[in-house]
Scaffold this active site. Structure first.
Site, PDB file in Angstrom:
ATOM      1  N   GLU A  14       4.582  -8.849  -5.633  1.00 33.08           N
ATOM      2  CA  GLU A  14       4.223  -9.292  -6.978  1.00 33.08           C
ATOM      3  C   GLU A  14       5.207  -8.641  -7.936  1.00 33.08           C
ATOM      4  OE1 GLU A  14       3.167 -10.221 -10.574  1.00 33.08           O
ATOM      5  OE2 GLU A  14       3.254  -8.124 -10.017  1.00 33.08           O
ATOM      6  N   CYS A  62      -2.027  -8.465 -13.381  1.00 34.36           N
ATOM      7  CA  CYS A  62      -1.675  -8.917 -12.033  1.00 34.36           C
ATOM      8  C   CYS A  62      -2.516 -10.087 -11.570  1.00 34.36           C
ATOM      9  CB  CYS A  62      -1.817  -7.788 -11.035  1.00 34.36           C
ATOM     10  SG  CYS A  62      -1.246  -8.302  -9.416  1.00 34.36           S
ATOM     11  N   CYS A  65      -3.812  -8.987  -7.395  1.00 31.25           N
ATOM     12  CA  CYS A  65      -5.047  -8.190  -7.338  1.00 31.25           C
ATOM     13  C   CYS A  65      -5.848  -8.509  -8.604  1.00 31.25           C
ATOM     14  CB  CYS A  65      -4.728  -6.707  -7.250  1.00 31.25           C
ATOM     15  SG  CYS A  65      -3.247  -6.176  -8.125  1.00 31.25           S
ATOM     16  N   HIS A  69      -8.045  -4.851 -12.103  1.00 32.44           N
ATOM     17  CA  HIS A  69      -7.808  -4.320 -13.449  1.00 32.44           C
ATOM     18  C   HIS A  69      -8.990  -4.626 -14.359  1.00 32.44           C
ATOM     19  CE1 HIS A  69      -3.758  -2.947 -12.714  1.00 32.44           C
ATOM     20  NE2 HIS A  69      -3.539  -4.067 -12.069  1.00 32.44           N
ATOM     21  N   ARG A 489      -3.991  -1.589  -3.570  1.00 24.43           N
ATOM     22  CA  ARG A 489      -2.719  -0.875  -3.488  1.00 24.43           C
ATOM     23  C   ARG A 489      -2.842   0.612  -3.780  1.00 24.43           C
ATOM     24  NH1 ARG A 489      -2.495  -5.773  -4.445  1.00 24.43           N
ATOM     25  NH2 ARG A 489      -0.824  -7.140  -3.720  1.00 24.43           N
ATOM     26  N   SER A 512       1.029   1.031  -8.245  1.00 28.38           N
ATOM     27  CA  SER A 512       2.474   0.869  -8.035  1.00 28.38           C
ATOM     28  C   SER A 512       3.294   1.754  -8.962  1.00 28.38           C
ATOM     29  CB  SER A 512       2.874  -0.602  -8.177  1.00 28.38           C
ATOM     30  OG  SER A 512       2.261  -1.347  -7.153  1.00 28.38           O
ATOM     31  N   CYS A 556       3.455  -4.073  -6.299  1.00 24.42           N
ATOM     32  CA  CYS A 556       2.880  -4.898  -7.345  1.00 24.42           C
ATOM     33  C   CYS A 556       3.532  -4.446  -8.637  1.00 24.42           C
ATOM     34  CB  CYS A 556       1.385  -4.692  -7.365  1.00 24.42           C
ATOM     35  SG  CYS A 556       0.560  -5.888  -8.380  1.00 24.42           S
ATOM     36  N   CYS A 559       2.160  -4.739 -12.254  1.00 23.15           N
ATOM     37  CA  CYS A 559       1.192  -3.676 -12.500  1.00 23.15           C
ATOM     38  C   CYS A 559       1.906  -2.427 -12.995  1.00 23.15           C
ATOM     39  CB  CYS A 559       0.441  -3.306 -11.228  1.00 23.15           C
ATOM     40  SG  CYS A 559      -0.623  -4.597 -10.623  1.00 23.15           S
TER      41      CYS A 559
END
Lengths: 578, 368
Positions: A14, A62, A65, A69, A489, A512, A556, A559
């Site tokens: 991502e 994102c 995912c 968030h 993640r 990330s 990601c 993110c």
């Protein structure tokens, strides 16, 4: 004499990530740089807005995912306002989060990571009978006849013969680092296609409770879906049955397809021991016992903690609120702090992020000695740490969580490797599978708890007592909150400061950001960079080994780089070009 | 090289019967009348697979995630067979320069013949340094590929309108695609768009060419109706029966979410009739008010969970803000009867709508 190799874009992730490596004369990686090359500025866009809406904005950090968030944001706002959500809401949110995990990990394994280990072209020359035998020997998954694999192979052949290879064009097929027999390659490619079909089904759990996927809806104070088993316009028996069917199917996919494939493929790559990286692992913890509040930290399936230098005998405590524990540094990033002192870190509640792009306008390579990314460098008590599935498994193991120990010992025993072998690229990928095995069963348990609670007569899903901003506080008083979760993640924490019923500051410290972190002034590298160093490459211009290790983290990047400029408040005039 | 879609599926051993079934399904999916199926068959029999270069700009990958959730056509069919997806950051096997070369080869080989699909907006502030790939700005990369494409599909609200990063104060000067090109742009807004809408637009181009667009460059077939107009909770709006709290009696009985902040009355999209994820549900059905995610600038509409100032294009004789709490208790007993009656009314209305839209469709023709 070393040479620089640049990989940009890193695909099958991502967001936008660039990796540069220095390879020595023996083709071993001596140094590495990871750069997040895109930023959007969501946190600053949040300033001045209604805290009840924050989840929707930050959810757009994102689209992979999508739910995590939103969840961290709701928890941050509910922490700031001291809202305790109803039991049903807690169960439904957990069901959605667990659904996210299972979907995300399976898609990561087959669609974002497998092609680093599976040679699609080799599958064309496989004997379908052999593939069928292997499939039946490792699993009771039903689609395993020779004819079935032959059909898939024929489809692949006609695809290749068309000359238009689409998503499979120009990859590293035939690379010497591919080790699977052709029959196993065919098995994996077949399941790539099956998983592609299945992944659109499991997300229907999100659709039932949150209206759509990606980006299901949420609400501060609980969940918006009403429960009434006798109404055709609420969560009723039929919808609950549908959720149960989808969960049962997911259990079958994980236990009969994902885990057997993971173990089969791993058994051919046991000698690929690279990618350990920092050796420091951190979790924030999540998954309280079904129906328990997020604040019941003692009942977590994945407890919080830090392991340093791979030493499982000691687990250090993590505090999200202690300003000495979590700090973000900007010395090697295209951001600056107002006090502008080198080596100064800030805790997210006091977080500050101002654009300070000092990189070139266009470039062939980046300078490792100067700022080179939009990504901040977060540190725990000054240590760079890795977050994610491996950290969760190791911290859970070290803290003696029974389910985690069992599944980990089973995997190490089956592959016949010591526990320490898990601290590697392969171990990171294996850990993701192991936790999926645990979580898909937790999904079922959580669903059962929801049904039991509804049966007991509880249909409350929303607490409206503090929904109206006028109930929050007297004007001028500042409220602050932190919301956390273990996202697929890794540890995710959102920090919010509310003043006059509006958002005053919002900072997200995301998985990330830890893993893709640049170095700090002490020279400590982030997890991606550290994990690449020391890896030998068969051919530096076909950097398969690099993407293996990078993909094992499931990057990601949107993110990681969502931060922004505080001063820039005017509405910018859009220039129409042409 | 000039292999048609039909020749291609024939090679794969798909029977004529299955091919026709497939054509019938996608005709329905595109919102077209069944009588147009022969045209779809004819188009697929005679046209070759279209190469698609799918670029990611300032985005969250949610549109790509939605794209792979399409059920009609089956996602593997779409990615492997119907189109040639030659560049896609999230799915392609190649990385780095090998990935870029794959896109480049397609561009050279199919000049004027490929679709450029865009996900995300393009930042223009400070020369575009807020999003770079291969050391180049996204604007430079967009220019490389827009020049020779046949058409551009702007997937999702970021590419179509700028979306969340373009919300006030738009720190990176995030800009939608249509403002940066003279090429034909098809806006497919939504955060993200419905999977079948995304696939439907591609199928439409494959079979009939560029679909008929409205003034905001959206395909009329998917964006001509307001959420409000096809909403299953609409009869309750008309009857003045509103949810006052997410789990109250009205919420359980499926009353209107207008007072909870629903933006359905000002949002044009297909959520209410196509629903999400194979017709499983959609936000308003699940009890969540519509956020208006397919509208330009919806992030700056104001707080999401507050009532719209006014409902355009509706003749109701009461003030929604004054109807409410009192009704909840009094109406509870009568609700069952009322709900049953309104379901019938809704069904009659729906039947009528379907007839109108098909006639409408036929009158206007499908595309140029």
């Amino acid at each position: 004499m070393s040479q620089r190799v640049v990989i940009d874009p890193i695909t099958r992730i991502e967001g936008h990530l660039r990796v540069e490596i220095d390879v020595n004369e023996n083709n071993v990686i001596g140094d590495a740089l990871s750069s997040g090359t895109m930023i959007r500025g969501l946190e600053q866009i949040l300033v001045g807005r209604d805290p009840r809406d924050a989840w929707a904005y930050v959810q757009r950090i994102c689209g992979v995912c999508t739910t995590v968030h939103a969840l961290a944001s709701l928890r941050a706002v509910e922490d700031a306002l001291d809202i305790r959500i109803p039991k049903n809401a807690s169960l439904i949110r957990d069901i959605m989060n667990l659904t996210q995990y299972v979907h995300d990990h399976v898609v990561h394994f087959y669609h974002l990571h497998a092609l680093d280990w599976v040679d699609v072209v080799s599958a064309l020359s496989a004997d379908p009978n052999e593939t069928s035998q292997i499939a039946q020997s490792i699993s009771s998954w039903p689609n395993s006849s020779p004819g079935y694999f032959r059909d898939v192979q024929n489809r692949l052949k006609s695809f290749v013969e068309s000359g238009q290879l689409g998503i499979f064009s120009n990859a590293y097929w035939g690379h010497p680092a591919y080790k699977l027999p052709s029959a196993v390659n065919l098995l994996a490619v077949t399941h790539y296609l099956e998983a592609l079909e299945w992944q659109k089904d499991i997300v229907k759990i999100h659709t039932i409770f949150g209206g759509k996927n990606p980006h299901p809806h949420y609400v501060v104070g609980g969940v918006a879906s009403a429960i009434d088993i006798n109404s055709d316009n609420a969560i009723n028996t039929e919808k609950l049955n549908q959720v149960e069917r989808l969960i049962n199917k997911a259990i079958q996919v994980v236990e009969q397809m994902y885990i057997p494939d993971l173990m089969a493929i791993a058994s051919f790559y046991k000698d690929w021991t690279y990618g350990k990286g920092i050796g420091n692992y951190m979790t924030f913890g999540d998954f309280a016992a079904p129906g328990k509040d997020i604040r019941d930290t003692d009942s977590y399936l994945f407890p919080s903690g830090v392991i340093l230098n791979g030493d499982l005998s000691t687990v250090h405590e993590v505090s999200l609120t202690d300003p000495e524990h979590i700090q973000e540094f900007v010395d090697f990033t295209w951001l600056k702090y107002s006090d502008d002192k080198p080596g100064v870190g800030k805790h997210p509640w006091a977080g500050e992020t101002t654009f300070d792009y000092t990189g070139p306008k266009s470039y062939k390579e980046l300078d490792m000695t100067r700022p080179y990314t939009w990504n901040k460098a977060p540190r725990w008590k000054g240590h760079a740490v890795e977050v994610g599935p491996l950290a969760r498994i190791l911290v859970g193991y070290a803290k003696g969580v029974k389910e985690v120990k069992e599944v980990t010992d089973w995997a190490a025993g089956t592959l016949d490797v010591p526990l320490t072998a898990l601290m590697s690229t392969l171990g990171r990928t294996a850990a993701r599978g192991l936790e999926t095995k645990l979580l898909v069963n937790r999904l079922k348990d959580t669903f059962n708890a929801l049904v039991a609670n509804i049966k007991a007569g509880d249909t409350v899903t929303f607490d409206k007592t503090k929904f109206d901003p006028s109930t929050w506080h007297r004007a001028g008083k500042t409220l602050q909150g932190v919301g956390w979760t273990e996202a697929p993640r890794g540890g995710l924490a959102h920090y919010i400061v509310i003043e006059d019923q509006k958002i005053k500051n919002y900072q997200a410290v995301v998985p990330s950001t830890w893993n893709a972190s640049p170095r700090d002034l002490n020279g400590a590298r982030g997890a991606y960079e550290a994990a690449l160093i020391g890896t030998p490459m068969a051919d530096p211009h076909q950097p398969l080994e690099v993407i293996r290790t990078i993909h094992s983290f499931d990057p990601c990047l949107a993110c990681a780089v969502h931060l922004v400029d505080k001063e820039k408040r005017e509405i910018t005039q859009v220039n129409v070009i042409r | 090289m000039k292999e048609t879609f039909y020749e291609y599926v024939q090679k794969r051993g798909i029977s004529r019967k299955d091919f026709l079934k497939f054509c019938t399904a996608i005709t329905a999916m595109m919102g077209l009348d069944a009588s147009l199926t022969p045209k779809v068959v004819e188009a697929l029999e005679t046209k070759e697979r279209i190469p698609v270069i799918y670029k990611h700009f300032q985005e969250c990958t949610g549109c790509s995630e939605s794209f792979i959730r399409t059920a009609h056509p089956v996602v593997a069919d779409l990615i492997l067979d119907m189109i040639s997806l030659d560049y896609h950051d999230t799915l392609m096997a190649a990385a780095g320069h090998q990935a870029r070369e794959a896109a480049h080869m397609t561009k050279e080989k199919y000049k004027g013949g490929y679709i450029l699909a865009c996900e995300g907006s393009i930042p223009l502030a400070d020369g575009g340094i807020h999003s770079m790939v291969d050391g180049k700005t996204q604007l430079e990369l967009f220019r490389e590929y827009e020049k020779d494409c046949m058409a551009i599909i702007a997937y999702g609200s970021c590419a179509a309108f700028g979306n969340v990063q373009a919300a006030h104060p738009n720190p990176t000067q995030a800009t939608p695609i249509y403002k940066l090109t003279n090429k034909p742009v098809i806006n497919v807004p939504g955060c993200p768009p419905i999977a079948e809408v995304m696939a439907g637009v591609i199928t439409h181009i494959l079979t009939f060419g560029i679909p008929e667009l409205d003034i905001r460059k959206r395909p009329k077939v998917f964006y001509r109706h307001r959420i409000h107009d096809n909403c299953q909770r609409r009869p309750f709006f008309d009857a003045g029966m509103f949810v006052e709290s997410f789990d109250d009696e009205g919420a359980k009985l499926g009353w209107c979410l207008y007072k909870m902040g629903c933006k359905g009355p000002v949002t044009y999209n297909s959520c209410a009739n196509m629903k999400w994820n194979e017709g499983t549900c959609w936000p308003v059905e699940s009890g969540n008010p519509c956020l208006g995610c397919s509208e330009d600038n919806f992030w700056d509409f104001g707080p999401m969970f507050t009532t719209l100032a006014q409902v355009p294009g509706t003749n109701i004789i009461y003030n929604p803000d004054k109807v409410g709490a009192a009704v909840v208790g009094a109406a509870a007993a009568g609700v069952a009867v009322h709900a049953a009656a309104t379901v019938v009314v809704e069904k009659m209305k729906k039947d009528k709508d379907t007839t109108t839209s098909v006639a409408d469709q036929q009158n206007k023709g499908v595309s140029k």
